[in-house]
Write a protein that holds these residues in place. Structure first.
Motif, PDB file in Angstrom:
ATOM      1  N   GLU A  59       0.888  -1.157   0.000  1.00  0.00           N
ATOM      2  CA  GLU A  59       0.000   0.000   0.000  1.00  0.00           C
ATOM      3  C   GLU A  59       0.924   1.204   0.000  1.00  0.00           C
ATOM      4  OE1 GLU A  59      -3.391   1.441  -0.357  1.00  0.00           O
ATOM      5  OE2 GLU A  59      -3.824  -0.244   0.965  1.00  0.00           O
ATOM      6  N   TYR A  60       0.633   2.188  -0.834  1.00  0.00           N
ATOM      7  CA  TYR A  60       1.533   3.347  -0.856  1.00  0.00           C
ATOM      8  C   TYR A  60       1.360   4.153   0.427  1.00  0.00           C
ATOM      9  CZ  TYR A  60       4.361   7.086  -2.691  1.00  0.00           C
ATOM     10  OH  TYR A  60       5.353   8.005  -2.881  1.00  0.00           O
ATOM     11  N   PRO A  61       2.463   4.373   1.173  1.00  0.00           N
ATOM     12  CA  PRO A  61       2.318   5.088   2.442  1.00  0.00           C
ATOM     13  C   PRO A  61       2.012   6.571   2.190  1.00  0.00           C
ATOM     14  CG  PRO A  61       4.433   3.927   2.297  1.00  0.00           C
ATOM     15  CD  PRO A  61       3.857   3.979   0.931  1.00  0.00           C
ATOM     16  N   ASP A  62       0.912   7.047   2.731  1.00  0.00           N
ATOM     17  CA  ASP A  62       0.616   8.469   2.553  1.00  0.00           C
ATOM     18  C   ASP A  62      -0.067   9.084   3.777  1.00  0.00           C
ATOM     19  OD1 ASP A  62      -1.762   7.219   2.272  1.00  0.00           O
ATOM     20  OD2 ASP A  62      -2.263   8.037   0.308  1.00  0.00           O
ATOM     21  N   GLY A  76       4.884   4.101   7.550  1.00  0.00           N
ATOM     22  CA  GLY A  76       5.314   3.045   6.634  1.00  0.00           C
ATOM     23  C   GLY A  76       6.565   3.436   5.862  1.00  0.00           C
ATOM     24  N   LYS A 111      10.694   4.499   5.415  1.00  0.00           N
ATOM     25  CA  LYS A 111      11.984   4.251   6.027  1.00  0.00           C
ATOM     26  C   LYS A 111      12.780   5.531   5.869  1.00  0.00           C
ATOM     27  CE  LYS A 111      12.754   1.523   1.839  1.00  0.00           C
ATOM     28  NZ  LYS A 111      11.355   1.414   1.431  1.00  0.00           N
ATOM     29  N   GLY A 127       7.055  -0.579   5.622  1.00  0.00           N
ATOM     30  CA  GLY A 127       5.975  -0.249   4.698  1.00  0.00           C
ATOM     31  C   GLY A 127       4.616  -0.657   5.198  1.00  0.00           C
ATOM     32  N   ASN A 139       8.151   0.721  -2.713  1.00  0.00           N
ATOM     33  CA  ASN A 139       7.091   1.731  -2.677  1.00  0.00           C
ATOM     34  C   ASN A 139       7.009   2.540  -3.952  1.00  0.00           C
ATOM     35  OD1 ASN A 139       5.856   1.267  -0.227  1.00  0.00           O
ATOM     36  ND2 ASN A 139       7.348   2.486   0.906  1.00  0.00           N
ATOM     37  N   THR A 173       4.881   0.687  -6.253  1.00  0.00           N
ATOM     38  CA  THR A 173       3.498   0.804  -5.800  1.00  0.00           C
ATOM     39  C   THR A 173       2.905   2.132  -6.238  1.00  0.00           C
ATOM     40  OG1 THR A 173       4.291  -0.342  -3.848  1.00  0.00           O
ATOM     41  CG2 THR A 173       2.054   0.466  -3.772  1.00  0.00           C
ATOM     42  N   LYS A 233      -0.265   2.627  -8.552  1.00  0.00           N
ATOM     43  CA  LYS A 233      -1.462   3.287  -8.062  1.00  0.00           C
ATOM     44  C   LYS A 233      -1.829   4.455  -8.978  1.00  0.00           C
ATOM     45  CE  LYS A 233      -2.972   5.836  -4.086  1.00  0.00           C
ATOM     46  NZ  LYS A 233      -2.513   6.527  -2.884  1.00  0.00           N
TER      47      LYS A 233
END
Lengths: 476, 603
Positions: free
Chosen positions: A122-125, A144, A146, A307, B265, B268, B272
């Motif tokens: 899942e894209y961390p936002d 999520g 680093k 993440g 990421n 991802t 997305k």
């Protein structure tokens, strides 16, 4: 019990060579029994027909080619986990050192983990408010992410990491909607979320390890923390396992028990040095500065274990700390780290010497995930503009300051003088803050707008005109 | 013939097996009981060195190795687009379904392309037609954007014996061809070994730009369709943002994006964003023209080495259909490091910095697969494959072997600069260091399609930037006052070029993409300002501040946010305003000086 071999032929540094073995596999865990009955752990680095190269996780002191027994355990290095692990303290190789009982494991997990399928990430936002202006506004930490701290010897990275662990929280929906903080920003965000801290110390001094332990105790965080301590006097090679143990626990808590886990790894420089020691003992072709050619890949197997995963509630936010030898950011350790992590918080000796805490320098610090965690619905609409404008203006101010040293301040034009003043105030009011000071993102943004008053309006090119209209106070 | 050997050594991703007399170089093998995928990379008599594309822990001597008889190949057929693959073309979505876990377990075996999906095949040839390799037999609407052309496989000539339109899976026979060596069956599914470039009729000189919408690239350092470019830069300078912008906005028809040894990421993010973003040229989701390949940094290192070849072979396949394809590889340094790691384990004699001696030739071989070509077949199709590789030099030092080997074979060099990134100047491409060798190739296109004086303006603009850097050195030593008014104007103009033209916000909807025409008008507006001002700055006691505070300057600063639609009129109006306002200054200042003369006379 499997066969014990007594056929150790060579011992060199942390490596053992065992001959005449059968059925040994790569990466297999083994137990080494010294002639005096002490037991050590090791793993297979290379498996050949009738020969295995074993790397010890603990000191080779006292090991002999005669009389040393070695057993291959037919499994890889595992750690037993259960939710009871919270509040416990372990050695760098995963043995309890707090006097408590062994963990009764719910399951045993391979400490090397398996790579996360990028398709399931899942894209961390989600914005995390750390209460530190230079992080929240300029180098936004995201759940999520680093985000390492690039520090140097003698800089206050430990205090900073402890402050982040203490203050980090998410905004409530209400706060986002209103654009102001509640309860002076002290209260934790969503009540129904579970938090945990996993802390791994590699080769740090006893005092540093104590500092974190005390900090966690003081704030009551110890009951939801797991500590792995490998101090400077512990075996060097043990450090290779320490961060992996910590991350395995973190993955268990995050993806199986829905915790939001913050992982602090300190000090990655010591970890890399342990890796170099093993590589040198194996006589591998060295890459830059004697570090093995696979340092990047090896570090990635640590850092990428952060993440969020689609459909899972928990998350792993990683804050590795590393001290740059000679403050040199091009040294292989910070260099390769920067290529893997999602930005870096860079501490600056110059700011530190001026008495600024936290000495986070905007130039060279970066959060790659910030774009999607700033702005409306996350923090406030003007956030990204303020970020870009503050950084650009401070960079210009610092340039002007250098120019003023050569030419004298009188030779500057009015615009340059404005930037100079801006830079001075920026350091004193925006960067500098107390170790206990917990600024909300809205307070931090307000300081930013206040500083913009130093600059002519035409210079505010990075903020949107509508925002300038709304947030910039009228000049008296 | 024995097809099985026995493992005698395991060290990380390298496995050595004996009893492998029948193995071929680059043959795919299955390693151990877990059936891990590996590739033969060295043969010594009876022994073979194998690089294994999956984690080898728990594997030991004595376990079997099975030969498959095939070299490492990709599957080519409808269904490639919109799919997200790992380095050896396993769809990551299927891996998730098969594994029932968010992690990638070992030994998982999933087909690259669906065997059950039926595609609507429209035959464009009929029985009795003479065909040669590369001829289009029929088409399949693969996505709303791309029509998949099913071609006669290379090395096959003859007459179509039988062919029909209809609904087929990729393995079903759609045509049979009578050749000199008998009747051959053709299905939509074809395979091609990844390490061998796909054939084409001949290469052409690239002479059309790959329009990217990024102003610094299109105007100052353009890349041609079929060209090869490199983006080296230290971490944090914006390689990935640049690559992603290119993948989003460049006017290629098919995009292959390879995340090679980079962050999970980031992939991802692409995954997305691309289904949501619209292709600026067609309005369809970008994903419909994209193939994604991800081998993140924590995935097995050998598969990372293979990922760039997997990607470029798929890209060549679409090029052969006659499309303009662009391939982004982020980052080729990780690919080189994977080679170094394998080479070290093979105990080869290292070249520079531990990299294998063949680093240069492999790099050249990869970039040389780019090009504008005439495709095989009698139909006069033209395709192109542009390759843009990111390079991550350690410490941002461009003198290291990967950067240097890359620069020897690429014609465009976009040098990312950490200092610019620190100042939040994006894209942080250094305008003094970067170059493009396609400028001359493309000059014709620009003057014909955009404007007669496009190239001339470009030259002036880049000249101003060069001059600025020289003048800034003087300023650093003696201050701004030492400059002549004309030099001050140069500085002011260069500043406009930097801040109002080159600076571009990749996250702003309008600003992220600028058409060539608008880029031309932006530069022209800035140069108009300079020309108009030149007449007045030389006047005595001219006040430079007045020029700096003209309302037109603010307009110029806002140009990048003007929507494409209706921009033309706005630029016309702006140029007029610039001239008027400066003319007014001229009139104003001469009035003042006349008055001063009067006062002086009176005194």
């Amino acid at each position: 019990m499997s066969t014990a071999y007594k056929t150790v032929t060579d011992i060199a540094g942390p490596l053992l060579i065992v001959k005449g073995v059968e059925g040994v596999s790569y990466d297999e865990l083994c137990e080494i029994e010294l002639p005096d009955g002490q037991k050590r752990l090791g793993k297979v680095l290379e498996a050949r027909e009738g020969l295995a190269i074993v790397q010890l996780f603990e000191s080779a002191q006292g090991a002999q080619t005669e009389g040393t027994k070695i057993r291959f355990l037919q499994r890889t290095f595992e750690i037993g986990v259960s939710e009871d692990i919270l509040g416990r303290i372990f050695s760098g190789s995963g043995r309890p050192i707090d006097g408590g009982p062994e963990i009764v494991p719910e399951k045993k997990l391979d400490i090397n983990g398996t790579p996360i399928n990028p398709f399931t990430r899942e894209y961390p936002d989600d914005f995390i408010q750390t209460g530190i202006s230079t992080i929240d506004v300029l180098n936004t930490l995201v759940r999520g992410q680093k985000l390492p701290i690039f520090s140097g010897a003698g800089l206050p990275h430990n205090r900073l990491a402890a402050q982040i662990a203490r203050q980090a929280r998410v905004l409530t929906e209400e706060e986002m909607a209103k654009g102001e903080s509640q309860d002076g920003g002290q209260k934790a965000g969503q009540e129904d979320e579970k938090f945990a801290v996993v802390f791994a110390a590699m080769g740090v001094t006893f005092e540093e390890a104590q500092y974190f332990q005390r900090e966690f105790e003081k704030t009551g965080a110890l009951s939801r923390a797991v500590l792995f301590l490998n101090t400077a006097d512990n075996p060097v090679v043990e450090r290779i396992a320490t961060p992996r143990l910590a991350l395995t626990v973190a993955e268990y808590l995050a993806y199986e028990k829905d915790y939001h886990v913050t992982v602090i790894l300190t000090d990655m420089t010591n970890y890399c040095e342990a890796l170099r020691e093993v590589s040198a003992a194996r006589k591998e072709v060295p890459g830059r500065r004697g570090y093995p050619g696979y340092l990047y890949t090896d570090l990635a197997t640590i850092y990428e274990r952060a993440g969020r995963i689609r459909g899972k509630k928990g998350s792993i936010t990683q804050i590795p700390i590393l001290t740059m030898p000679e403050d040199d950011v091009t040294h292989p350790i910070p260099d390769l780290t920067g290529y893997i992590t999602e930005g870096q918080i860079r501490l600056d000796r110059g700011l530190h010497q001026k008495g600024m805490y936290p000495p986070i320098i905007p130039m060279g610090s970066l959060s790659r995930l910030k774009a999607k965690a700033q702005g409306e619905g996350k923090t406030r609409e003007d956030h990204s503009g303020v970020d870009a404008q503050l950084t650009a203006a401070y960079a210009r101010g610092v340039e002007v300051r250098e120019l003023a040293v050569i030419l004298g301040e009188s030779s500057l034009n009015d615009i340059d003088k404005a930037y100079l003043k801006f830079a001075e105030r920026f350091e004193k009011e925006f960067i500098k803050q107390g170790e206990e000071e917990n600024r909300s993102i809205f307070e931090s943004l307000a300081i930013g707008w206040d500083l913009f008053m130093e600059l002519p309006k035409a210079e505010l090119k990075r903020v949107k005109a509508a925002h300038t209209e709304k947030y910039l106070k009228k000049r008296s | 013939m024995s097809t099985q050997g026995t493992i005698i050594k395991v060290a990380g991703p390298l496995v050595v097996a004996k009893g492998m007399k029948n193995a071929k170089m680059y043959e795919v093998v299955r390693v151990s009981k877990e059936n891990l995928i590996g590739e033969v990379i060295e043969l010594h008599g009876d022994n073979a060195s194998i690089q294994v594309y999956e984690e080898t822990s728990g594997i030991g001597p004595g376990e079997p190795v099975t030969l498959t008889g095939e070299t490492l190949s990709v599957e080519l057929a409808p269904g490639l687009l919109t799919t997200f693959y790992d380095g050896i073309q396993r769809p990551l979505k299927l891996i998730e379904e098969e594994a029932r876990s968010p992690f990638i377990p070992r030994g998982i075996n999933v087909p690259a392309l669906s065997r059950s999906t039926k595609w609507e095949f429209k035959a464009t040839k009929k029985s009795g037609d003479a065909v040669q390799e590369g001829d289009v037999l029929g088409t399949v609407q693969e996505t709303t954007l791309i029509e998949h052309r099913v071609m006669v496989p290379p090395h096959m000539d003859g007459t179509v014996k039988q062919i029909e339109s209809g609904s087929f899976t990729i393995e079903q026979i759609v045509a049979t061809i009578e050749t000199a060596d008998g009747v051959k069956e053709v299905a939509m599914l074809q395979k091609w070994p990844i390490r061998i470039p796909r054939p084409y009729a001949r290469k052409r000189r690239p002479n059309e730009p790959l329009v990217t919408g990024m102003r610094i690239l299109d105007t100052l350092f353009p890349i041609a369709r079929g060209g090869a470019g490199a983006i080296p830069g230290p971490f944090g300078a914006g390689k990935t943002v640049t690559q992603q912008s290119l993948a989003k906005f460049c006017n290629a028809q098919v995009i292959v994006y390879i995340g090679c040894g980079e962050r999970g990421n980031e992939m991802t993010d692409v995954l997305k964003e691309f289904p949501e973003l619209q292709d600026p040229n067609t309005g369809e989701p970008l994903m419909k023209r994209t193939v994604l390949i991800a081998n993140t940094s924590n995935m097995p290192v050998a598969a990372r080495e293979a990922s760039v070849y997997t990607g470029i072979t798929i890209a060549e396949y679409y090029r052969d259909m006659g499309y303009d394809v662009a391939l982004m590889a982020d980052s080729t340094s990780r690919w080189a490091e994977a080679m170094r790691e394998m080479s070290g384990r093979l105990e080869e004699m290292p070249g520079e910095e531990g990299y294998p001696a063949y680093l240069g030739s492999r790099t050249a071989g990869f970039y040389e697969r780019a090009g504008a070509v005439e495709c095989l077949g009698g139909e006069d199709r033209r395709g192109s494959l542009s390759v843009i590789g990111a390079v991550s030099p350690p410490g941002g030092d461009f003198s290291e072997p990967v950067t240097q080997n890359t620069l020897r074979v690429t014609k465009v060099f976009w040098a990312l600069d950490a200092k610019l990134a620190y100042k939040r100047h994006y894209p942080s491409i250094n305008w003094l260091q970067s170059y493009s060798l396609y400028v001359d190739n493309l000059a014709d296109y620009y003057s014909k399609e955009i404007a007669e004086d496009f190239v001339a303006n470009r030259t002036i603009a880049s000249g101003l930037l060069q001059e600025e850097s020289k003048l800034e050195e003087i300023v650093r030593l003696v201050g701004t006052d030492a400059l002549s008014p004309r030099e001050q104007l140069t500085l002011a103009t260069a500043q406009m070029i930097r801040e109002d033209f080159l600076f571009q916000n990749a996250f702003d909807r309008v600003d992220a993409y600028t058409s060539l025409r608008k880029q031309y008008r932006m530069i022209r507006a800035i140069l108009t300002f300079m020309e108009a001002a030149q007449e007045i700055v030389e006047q005595e006691d001219f006040d430079f501040k007045k020029l700096q505070s003209l309302p037109a300057k603010e307009e110029i600063a806002g140009m990048s946010f003007w929507p494409e639609e209706g921009a033309e009129e706005k630029f016309d109006a702006l140029e007029k305003e610039i001239r008027q306002q400066i003319a007014a200054l001229k009139a104003g200042s001469s009035n003042v000086s006349v008055r001063q003369q009067e006062i002086a006379a009176a005194a």
